[in-house]
Write a protein that holds these residues in place. Structure first.
Motif, PDB file in Angstrom:
ATOM      1  N   PRO A 148      19.189  20.521 -29.394  1.00 37.27           N
ATOM      2  CA  PRO A 148      18.342  20.515 -30.597  1.00 37.27           C
ATOM      3  C   PRO A 148      17.219  19.478 -30.526  1.00 37.27           C
ATOM      4  N   ALA A 149      17.414  18.404 -29.769  1.00 35.30           N
ATOM      5  CA  ALA A 149      16.371  17.381 -29.657  1.00 35.30           C
ATOM      6  C   ALA A 149      15.141  17.892 -28.905  1.00 35.30           C
ATOM      7  N   LEU A 150      15.291  19.011 -28.181  1.00 33.60           N
ATOM      8  CA  LEU A 150      14.163  19.583 -27.454  1.00 33.60           C
ATOM      9  C   LEU A 150      13.466  20.706 -28.217  1.00 33.60           C
ATOM     10  N   ASP A 151      13.877  20.942 -29.479  1.00 38.42           N
ATOM     11  CA  ASP A 151      13.168  21.913 -30.305  1.00 38.42           C
ATOM     12  C   ASP A 151      11.691  21.514 -30.360  1.00 38.42           C
ATOM     13  N   ALA A 152      10.797  22.498 -30.296  1.00 40.61           N
ATOM     14  CA  ALA A 152       9.358  22.241 -30.212  1.00 40.61           C
ATOM     15  C   ALA A 152       8.842  21.290 -31.284  1.00 40.61           C
ATOM     16  N   VAL A 153       9.312  21.451 -32.501  1.00 42.72           N
ATOM     17  CA  VAL A 153       8.821  20.626 -33.606  1.00 42.72           C
ATOM     18  C   VAL A 153       9.265  19.176 -33.456  1.00 42.72           C
ATOM     19  N   ILE A 154      10.439  18.963 -32.887  1.00 43.52           N
ATOM     20  CA  ILE A 154      10.971  17.608 -32.699  1.00 43.52           C
ATOM     21  C   ILE A 154      10.416  16.969 -31.429  1.00 43.52           C
ATOM     22  N   ALA A 155      10.433  17.713 -30.321  1.00 40.56           N
ATOM     23  CA  ALA A 155      10.064  17.151 -29.021  1.00 40.56           C
ATOM     24  C   ALA A 155       8.552  17.120 -28.787  1.00 40.56           C
ATOM     25  N   ALA A 156       7.808  17.998 -29.435  1.00 44.24           N
ATOM     26  CA  ALA A 156       6.354  18.069 -29.239  1.00 44.24           C
ATOM     27  C   ALA A 156       5.629  18.185 -30.584  1.00 44.24           C
ATOM     28  N   PRO A 157       5.833  17.196 -31.479  1.00 42.43           N
ATOM     29  CA  PRO A 157       5.277  17.307 -32.833  1.00 42.43           C
ATOM     30  C   PRO A 157       3.753  17.246 -32.890  1.00 42.43           C
ATOM     31  N   ASP A 158       3.109  16.660 -31.901  1.00 37.84           N
ATOM     32  CA  ASP A 158       1.646  16.620 -31.905  1.00 37.84           C
ATOM     33  C   ASP A 158       1.041  17.991 -31.644  1.00 37.84           C
ATOM     34  N   HIS A 159       1.858  18.914 -31.136  1.00 36.74           N
ATOM     35  CA  HIS A 159       1.372  20.238 -30.770  1.00 36.74           C
ATOM     36  C   HIS A 159       1.933  21.365 -31.645  1.00 36.74           C
ATOM     37  N   HIS A 160       2.958  21.067 -32.451  1.00 31.56           N
ATOM     38  CA  HIS A 160       3.633  22.089 -33.263  1.00 31.56           C
ATOM     39  C   HIS A 160       3.779  21.591 -34.702  1.00 31.56           C
ATOM     40  N   LYS A 161       3.079  22.249 -35.615  1.00 30.98           N
ATOM     41  CA  LYS A 161       3.148  21.878 -37.027  1.00 30.98           C
ATOM     42  C   LYS A 161       3.790  23.030 -37.799  1.00 30.98           C
ATOM     43  N   VAL A 162       4.816  22.736 -38.596  1.00 25.83           N
ATOM     44  CA  VAL A 162       5.472  23.759 -39.410  1.00 25.83           C
ATOM     45  C   VAL A 162       4.592  24.066 -40.618  1.00 25.83           C
ATOM     46  N   LEU A 163       4.181  25.330 -40.719  1.00 22.57           N
ATOM     47  CA  LEU A 163       3.392  25.781 -41.862  1.00 22.57           C
ATOM     48  C   LEU A 163       4.281  26.366 -42.955  1.00 22.57           C
ATOM     49  N   PHE A 164       5.396  26.974 -42.532  1.00 20.20           N
ATOM     50  CA  PHE A 164       6.335  27.596 -43.465  1.00 20.20           C
ATOM     51  C   PHE A 164       7.662  27.732 -42.745  1.00 20.20           C
ATOM     52  N   GLU A 165       8.761  27.556 -43.500  1.00 26.88           N
ATOM     53  CA  GLU A 165      10.082  27.787 -42.926  1.00 26.88           C
ATOM     54  C   GLU A 165      11.058  28.147 -44.023  1.00 26.88           C
ATOM     55  N   ASN A 166      11.894  29.144 -43.727  1.00 25.07           N
ATOM     56  CA  ASN A 166      13.036  29.455 -44.574  1.00 25.07           C
ATOM     57  C   ASN A 166      14.200  29.808 -43.651  1.00 25.07           C
ATOM     58  N   ASP A 167      15.243  30.433 -44.180  1.00 25.92           N
ATOM     59  CA  ASP A 167      16.419  30.717 -43.350  1.00 25.92           C
ATOM     60  C   ASP A 167      16.214  31.890 -42.391  1.00 25.92           C
ATOM     61  N   ARG A 168      15.080  32.607 -42.491  1.00 24.63           N
ATOM     62  CA  ARG A 168      14.827  33.767 -41.615  1.00 24.63           C
ATOM     63  C   ARG A 168      13.675  33.584 -40.641  1.00 24.63           C
ATOM     64  N   VAL A 169      12.653  32.822 -41.038  1.00 24.09           N
ATOM     65  CA  VAL A 169      11.485  32.642 -40.180  1.00 24.09           C
ATOM     66  C   VAL A 169      10.993  31.195 -40.207  1.00 24.09           C
ATOM     67  N   ARG A 170      10.293  30.841 -39.140  1.00 26.41           N
ATOM     68  CA  ARG A 170       9.565  29.566 -39.094  1.00 26.41           C
ATOM     69  C   ARG A 170       8.184  29.884 -38.545  1.00 26.41           C
ATOM     70  N   VAL A 171       7.152  29.423 -39.242  1.00 28.08           N
ATOM     71  CA  VAL A 171       5.780  29.663 -38.836  1.00 28.08           C
ATOM     72  C   VAL A 171       5.182  28.335 -38.379  1.00 28.08           C
ATOM     73  N   LEU A 172       4.729  28.325 -37.116  1.00 27.69           N
ATOM     74  CA  LEU A 172       4.170  27.115 -36.525  1.00 27.69           C
ATOM     75  C   LEU A 172       2.690  27.283 -36.240  1.00 27.69           C
ATOM     76  N   GLU A 173       1.936  26.226 -36.452  1.00 29.26           N
ATOM     77  CA  GLU A 173       0.583  26.146 -35.920  1.00 29.26           C
ATOM     78  C   GLU A 173       0.690  25.393 -34.604  1.00 29.26           C
ATOM     79  N   VAL A 174       0.175  25.980 -33.542  1.00 32.62           N
ATOM     80  CA  VAL A 174       0.270  25.393 -32.208  1.00 32.62           C
ATOM     81  C   VAL A 174      -1.139  25.062 -31.726  1.00 32.62           C
TER      82      VAL A 174
END
Length: 127
Positions: A15-41
């Motif tokens: 889990p520590a290598l999840d994109a949002v955690i490991a590469a936060p400068d490149h992955h921004k969460v725009l929306f998240e719920n229990d079915r989808v996560r939308v990232l700006e990359v």
């Protein structure tokens, strides 16, 4: 840090290598719920992301991308150009947005070798 590059089961990936955690400068969460996560990359020219993974299948919509883009394994080995995005870039005509259906991606990192900022929206389907 666990080496999850070879594991085929995304639920076992660190889990520590999840994109949002490991590469936060490149992955921004725009929306998240229990079915989808939308990232700006975003990846600036000649910038390389830290090692990270994407455990869910996704649709990636690029509004700015230009080759060359290179994939690397966690150990620094350049991966062959057979991953979803690399194949799509190679066959894209450069018109409009590039839409890529993506399988879960094990740990790795991407280098934007172009002179243009890579930018897109990645919609991850939590399964």
């Amino acid at each position: 840090m666990a080496n999850d590059h070879g594991s085929l089961e995304p639920s076992t990936w660190d889990p520590a290598l999840d994109a949002v955690i490991a590469a936060p400068d490149h992955h921004k969460v725009l929306f998240e719920n229990d079915r989808v996560r939308v990232l700006e990359v975003t990846l600036e020219p000649n910038d390389e992301e830290p090692v990270h993974h994407h455990r869910w299948p996704s649709v990636f919509v690029f509004d700015a991308i230009k080759p060359p883009v290179h994939d690397f394994a966690p150990d620094g080995t350049q991966l062959p150009p057979n991953r979803d995005v690399i194949q799509a870039i190679q066959s894209w005509d450069g018109q409009g947005c590039l839409v890529v259906h993506m399988a879960p991606q094990p740990a790795g990192r991407v280098l934007n070798g172009s002179d243009q900022t890579l930018h897109g929206i990645r919609i991850e389907m939590k399964v």
